[in-house]
Write a protein that holds these residues in place. Sequence first.
Motif, mmCIF file in Angstrom:
data_model
loop_
_atom_site.group_PDB
_atom_site.id
_atom_site.type_symbol
_atom_site.label_atom_id
_atom_site.label_comp_id
_atom_site.label_asym_id
_atom_site.label_seq_id
_atom_site.Cartn_x
_atom_site.Cartn_y
_atom_site.Cartn_z
ATOM 1 N N PHE A 71 0.837 -1.200 0.000
ATOM 2 C CA PHE A 71 0.000 0.000 0.000
ATOM 3 C C PHE A 71 0.876 1.257 0.000
ATOM 4 N N LYS A 72 1.869 1.271 0.882
ATOM 5 C CA LYS A 72 2.727 2.448 1.009
ATOM 6 C C LYS A 72 3.494 2.717 -0.287
ATOM 7 N N SER A 73 3.993 1.658 -0.913
ATOM 8 C CA SER A 73 4.734 1.809 -2.156
ATOM 9 C C SER A 73 3.836 2.321 -3.278
ATOM 10 N N HIS A 74 2.657 1.740 -3.402
ATOM 11 C CA HIS A 74 1.707 2.148 -4.439
ATOM 12 C C HIS A 74 1.268 3.594 -4.205
ATOM 13 N N HIS A 75 1.047 3.969 -2.944
ATOM 14 C CA HIS A 75 0.649 5.340 -2.601
ATOM 15 C C HIS A 75 1.755 6.328 -2.979
ATOM 16 N N ALA A 76 3.006 5.976 -2.689
ATOM 17 C CA ALA A 76 4.134 6.846 -3.044
ATOM 18 C C ALA A 76 4.239 7.009 -4.557
ATOM 19 N N LEU A 77 3.973 5.950 -5.299
ATOM 20 C CA LEU A 77 3.993 6.007 -6.759
ATOM 21 C C LEU A 77 2.928 6.980 -7.273
ATOM 22 N N ILE A 78 1.755 6.921 -6.690
ATOM 23 C CA ILE A 78 0.672 7.838 -7.084
ATOM 24 C C ILE A 78 1.063 9.284 -6.778
ATOM 25 N N GLN A 79 1.670 9.506 -5.627
ATOM 26 C CA GLN A 79 2.087 10.870 -5.264
ATOM 27 C C GLN A 79 3.148 11.397 -6.227
ATOM 28 N N ARG A 80 4.111 10.535 -6.614
ATOM 29 C CA ARG A 80 5.133 10.961 -7.583
ATOM 30 C C ARG A 80 4.491 11.284 -8.931
ATOM 31 N N HIS A 81 3.547 10.450 -9.347
ATOM 32 C CA HIS A 81 2.833 10.690 -10.605
ATOM 33 C C HIS A 81 2.134 12.046 -10.560
ATOM 34 N N GLN A 82 1.448 12.312 -9.464
ATOM 35 C CA GLN A 82 0.709 13.564 -9.341
ATOM 36 C C GLN A 82 1.661 14.762 -9.325
ATOM 37 N N ALA A 83 2.811 14.622 -8.673
ATOM 38 C CA ALA A 83 3.784 15.717 -8.644
ATOM 39 C C ALA A 83 4.307 16.016 -10.050
ATOM 40 N N ILE A 84 4.534 14.981 -10.851
ATOM 41 C CA ILE A 84 5.001 15.173 -12.230
ATOM 42 C C ILE A 84 3.927 15.873 -13.063
ATOM 43 N N VAL A 85 2.689 15.436 -12.917
ATOM 44 C CA VAL A 85 1.585 16.064 -13.657
ATOM 45 C C VAL A 85 1.439 17.524 -13.240
ATOM 46 N N ASP A 86 1.475 17.786 -11.942
ATOM 47 C CA ASP A 86 1.356 19.171 -11.453
ATOM 48 C C ASP A 86 2.471 20.043 -12.007
ATOM 49 N N SER A 87 3.673 19.489 -12.020
ATOM 50 C CA SER A 87 4.826 20.245 -12.528
ATOM 51 C C SER A 87 4.684 20.499 -14.019
ATOM 52 N N ARG A 88 4.257 19.491 -14.750
ATOM 53 C CA ARG A 88 4.129 19.605 -16.207
ATOM 54 C C ARG A 88 3.139 20.697 -16.614
ATOM 55 N N TYR A 89 2.040 20.783 -15.883
ATOM 56 C CA TYR A 89 0.998 21.752 -16.249
ATOM 57 C C TYR A 89 1.043 23.028 -15.418
ATOM 58 N N GLY A 90 2.051 23.152 -14.567
ATOM 59 C CA GLY A 90 2.212 24.392 -13.808
ATOM 60 C C GLY A 90 1.152 24.624 -12.752
ATOM 61 N N VAL A 91 0.649 23.538 -12.162
ATOM 62 C CA VAL A 91 -0.368 23.683 -11.117
ATOM 63 C C VAL A 91 0.218 24.501 -9.970
ATOM 64 N N GLY A 92 -0.516 25.500 -9.520
ATOM 65 C CA GLY A 92 -0.069 26.349 -8.422
ATOM 66 C C GLY A 92 0.764 27.539 -8.873
ATOM 67 N N THR A 93 0.907 27.700 -10.171
ATOM 68 C CA THR A 93 1.657 28.849 -10.695
ATOM 69 C C THR A 93 0.729 29.718 -11.529
ATOM 70 N N ASP A 94 1.245 30.895 -11.907
ATOM 71 C CA ASP A 94 0.453 31.799 -12.757
ATOM 72 C C ASP A 94 0.241 31.220 -14.153
ATOM 73 N N GLY A 95 1.115 30.302 -14.569
ATOM 74 C CA GLY A 95 1.006 29.725 -15.906
ATOM 75 C C GLY A 95 0.002 28.584 -16.013
ATOM 76 N N PHE A 96 -0.641 28.212 -14.914
ATOM 77 C CA PHE A 96 -1.591 27.103 -14.938
ATOM 78 C C PHE A 96 -2.865 27.516 -15.657
ATOM 79 N N ASP A 97 -3.313 26.671 -16.598
ATOM 80 C CA ASP A 97 -4.542 26.919 -17.340
ATOM 81 C C ASP A 97 -5.448 25.697 -17.199
ATOM 82 N N PRO A 98 -6.492 25.764 -16.374
ATOM 83 C CA PRO A 98 -7.364 24.602 -16.176
ATOM 84 C C PRO A 98 -8.148 24.209 -17.422
ATOM 85 N N VAL A 99 -8.145 25.033 -18.453
ATOM 86 C CA VAL A 99 -8.854 24.736 -19.678
ATOM 87 C C VAL A 99 -7.987 23.914 -20.637
#
Length: 174
Positions: free
Chosen positions: A37-65
């Motif tokens: 469970f812990k390993s799978h959860h960490a994998l999901i968190q890493r995936h989400q961090a990569i997606v957030d970084s790729r689309y600029g989540v939390g920055t002025d450049g983020f476009d939800p559209v």
Amino acid sequence: MALVISQAPKLDLEGTRWLEIDPGVKIKIGSAGNPKFKSHHALIQRHQAIVDSRYGVGTDGFDPVNAEIPDIESMDDMLVDLVCKHIILDWKGVEEAEHPGVDTPYTQERGKLLIVQRPDVYFTALQVASDIATRAEERAKETAKKPSKPTAGGETGRARRTRKPAGSESVLKA
């Protein structure tokens, strides 16, 4: 003067606990301390961090559209999959509408259907899984504090110096 006696929940045998979610309906919950469970959860968190970084989540450049974002599996779906795979392990008293009166076996896919119908089961399962893991950690700490039981062998202590067998001494030559 009043006395209050609190009773701890029954011990979680094998790191699991049966929980009644409705009268006659129980789910078997596993520990959040499970390494898979812990390993799978960490994998999901890493995936989400990569997606957030790729689309600029939390920055002025983020476009939800952004048109690509809906194509990415949602964090919610991944976490529900995680819980249905590693936390909810079994159930009793669950029937399919097509076969009333017959218990249906638990599968990850059926677990997801249950959570769609009863989202509270997801949060309850996580809470109980966390409680199981916490109690296991507490038991391990308590066990570690206890002194070892004496054995039938001799006392432990500083070892005696041993002699080397004849001919095993090395001679240094300059």
